[in-house]
Write an enzyme that holds these catalytic residues in place. Sequence first.
Site, PDB file in Angstrom:
ATOM      1  N   HIS A 146      -3.518  13.947   1.419  1.00 36.04           N
ATOM      2  CA  HIS A 146      -3.763  12.996   2.509  1.00 36.04           C
ATOM      3  C   HIS A 146      -2.574  12.983   3.471  1.00 36.04           C
ATOM      4  O   HIS A 146      -2.737  13.072   4.688  1.00 36.04           O
ATOM      5  CB  HIS A 146      -4.009  11.598   1.944  1.00 36.04           C
ATOM      6  CG  HIS A 146      -4.160  10.526   2.975  1.00 36.04           C
ATOM      7  ND1 HIS A 146      -5.247  10.451   3.823  1.00 36.04           N
ATOM      8  CD2 HIS A 146      -3.345   9.491   3.317  1.00 36.04           C
ATOM      9  CE1 HIS A 146      -5.096   9.400   4.633  1.00 36.04           C
ATOM     10  NE2 HIS A 146      -3.952   8.799   4.347  1.00 36.04           N
ATOM     11  N   GLU A 168      -9.242   4.096  -2.010  1.00 35.24           N
ATOM     12  CA  GLU A 168      -8.007   3.989  -2.791  1.00 35.24           C
ATOM     13  C   GLU A 168      -8.301   3.329  -4.139  1.00 35.24           C
ATOM     14  O   GLU A 168      -9.315   2.654  -4.307  1.00 35.24           O
ATOM     15  CB  GLU A 168      -6.972   3.119  -2.068  1.00 35.24           C
ATOM     16  CG  GLU A 168      -6.667   3.588  -0.649  1.00 35.24           C
ATOM     17  CD  GLU A 168      -5.440   2.936  -0.048  1.00 35.24           C
ATOM     18  OE1 GLU A 168      -4.699   2.250  -0.798  1.00 35.24           O
ATOM     19  OE2 GLU A 168      -5.226   3.096   1.167  1.00 35.24           O
ATOM     20  N   ASP A 179      -9.072   0.389   2.198  1.00 36.67           N
ATOM     21  CA  ASP A 179      -8.048  -0.002   3.177  1.00 36.67           C
ATOM     22  C   ASP A 179      -8.571   0.367   4.576  1.00 36.67           C
ATOM     23  O   ASP A 179      -8.218   1.398   5.136  1.00 36.67           O
ATOM     24  CB  ASP A 179      -6.737   0.739   2.856  1.00 36.67           C
ATOM     25  CG  ASP A 179      -5.652   0.441   3.873  1.00 36.67           C
ATOM     26  OD1 ASP A 179      -5.675  -0.641   4.477  1.00 36.67           O
ATOM     27  OD2 ASP A 179      -4.772   1.310   4.053  1.00 36.67           O
ATOM     28  N   ASP A 232       0.830  -1.199   0.000  1.00 33.20           N
ATOM     29  CA  ASP A 232       0.000   0.000   0.000  1.00 33.20           C
ATOM     30  C   ASP A 232       0.869   1.256   0.000  1.00 33.20           C
ATOM     31  O   ASP A 232       1.687   1.449   0.897  1.00 33.20           O
ATOM     32  CB  ASP A 232      -0.926  -0.006   1.223  1.00 33.20           C
ATOM     33  CG  ASP A 232      -2.107   0.942   1.036  1.00 33.20           C
ATOM     34  OD1 ASP A 232      -2.426   1.277  -0.128  1.00 33.20           O
ATOM     35  OD2 ASP A 232      -2.694   1.358   2.042  1.00 33.20           O
ATOM     36  N   ARG A 254       1.696  15.532  13.721  1.00 34.53           N
ATOM     37  CA  ARG A 254       2.941  16.296  13.866  1.00 34.53           C
ATOM     38  C   ARG A 254       2.710  17.708  13.349  1.00 34.53           C
ATOM     39  O   ARG A 254       3.156  18.071  12.257  1.00 34.53           O
ATOM     40  CB  ARG A 254       4.072  15.667  13.040  1.00 34.53           C
ATOM     41  CG  ARG A 254       4.513  14.268  13.436  1.00 34.53           C
ATOM     42  CD  ARG A 254       5.582  13.761  12.469  1.00 34.53           C
ATOM     43  NE  ARG A 254       5.115  13.814  11.087  1.00 34.53           N
ATOM     44  CZ  ARG A 254       4.435  12.837  10.491  1.00 34.53           C
ATOM     45  NH1 ARG A 254       4.172  11.735  11.133  1.00 34.53           N
ATOM     46  NH2 ARG A 254       4.038  12.975   9.238  1.00 34.53           N
TER      47      ARG A 254
HETATM   48 CA    CA Z   1      -3.964   3.116   2.974  1.00 37.14          CA
END
Ligand code: CA
Length: 438
Positions: free
Chosen positions: A144, A211, A243, A137, A153
Amino acid sequence: MINATHDPGLRSWVESAHAEATDFPIQNLPLGVFRLRHRHRDRWRVGVAIGSQVLDCAAADSLGVLPGVWDGLFGSSLNALMAEPPERWSALRAAVSSTLRSDTAIGRQAAAHAAEILVPQEDVQLRVPADVGDYTDFYASLAHATNVGSMFRPDQPLLPNYKWIPIAYHGRASSIVPSGTGLRRPAGQAGGEPAVPPVVGATRRLDYEAELGLWIGGGNALGTPIPVGAAGRVLFGACLLNDWSARDIQAWEYQPLGPFLGKNFASTVSPWVVTWEALAPFRAPACVRDAGDPAPLPYLTDDADQQGGALDIRIDVFLQSATMRDQGIPPFRLSSGRTADLYWTPAQMVAHHTMGGCNLRPGDLLGTGTVSGPSRESRGCLLELTWRGTEPLRLPSGEERRFLEDGDEVVMRARCEREGYRSIGFGDCTGTILPAVP
Ligand code: CA
């Protein structure tokens, strides 16, 4: 390459292929593996979706209405076909196209055998179309990566390697399931509060990720990289990929080695493989990088790939809660993203994956990573749409969603549209959340 099979003027003797809204006109011809739902232990076999029907390839072949020699290629998975060279994939597409056309001699013969070679889609069960040896993946959406990074972060949303490397992790092949499979809410460890032990239990932050899946055909010998300019020869086709992700488990476990139980409980694919050739009219230039961004390194750069190596596919995500189902409220659209926004092309992913000599094999699956774009409505997962649960969504039933609840059904659909060509789609990629094991 665009050829006669993409001609928007083609007509099929299968009437439902002409419905405006169908995902499967004669210009698409996606491959899948099906069996009859109601026949006990029916054998799996290769089919092609056409309108509301499935063409049984082996039946057409044995009746002499599929031109060419296809011995052994229409078994219980697409792996044997994927192992053939791309010229054979293309020859099969041309043969199926002529069989399903209303203006060819072979098409007229095939139409006379309609009852023996067609099965209504509503009567079939579809499996994961290939035996997946390895699943990888990627993380190819800059929006994203930036959104997710900024939650975890804030000082450094995008890590310094992002614009140099197509980032990925090796995923789990055994838990890839076909559309329609119910999804048990997974358990795991979640933690992260200073001086507090982690909790063990069912995830409370279950999410999806929209995805594109890339099916590999052919492959490369161990130790032999695939140059970016040759990657088209191993791209067999595409599907939708969900996913599924448990964000609380993922957040606690992902450092230092990346996703594990937060991702490995299930990944759902749409069961029809839209071939690379069918996608030819919907190719797009590689994404335009910001002025300050580095150019891709030479091993990731190819002129043809830069000019037309991306794909322009719209992916829509819908949600229908159990309450909405009870009240007869249709699935509610959460987002709409475009694969043309991805920072890396499929060929760049293949070139990077293999540059150290890693061998890809027929039936391997690559995910692009969540397809999100710069706009809010293009965010391809709840983590981004609700900003880690801080901005809940309101559903038409009045319910709120931060993450997925038991009974929620997630539906992904995709569509390719371009002026002068027939629109094609992928079929649904769905999954409903089942309660955790007690
Ligand atoms: Ca993914």
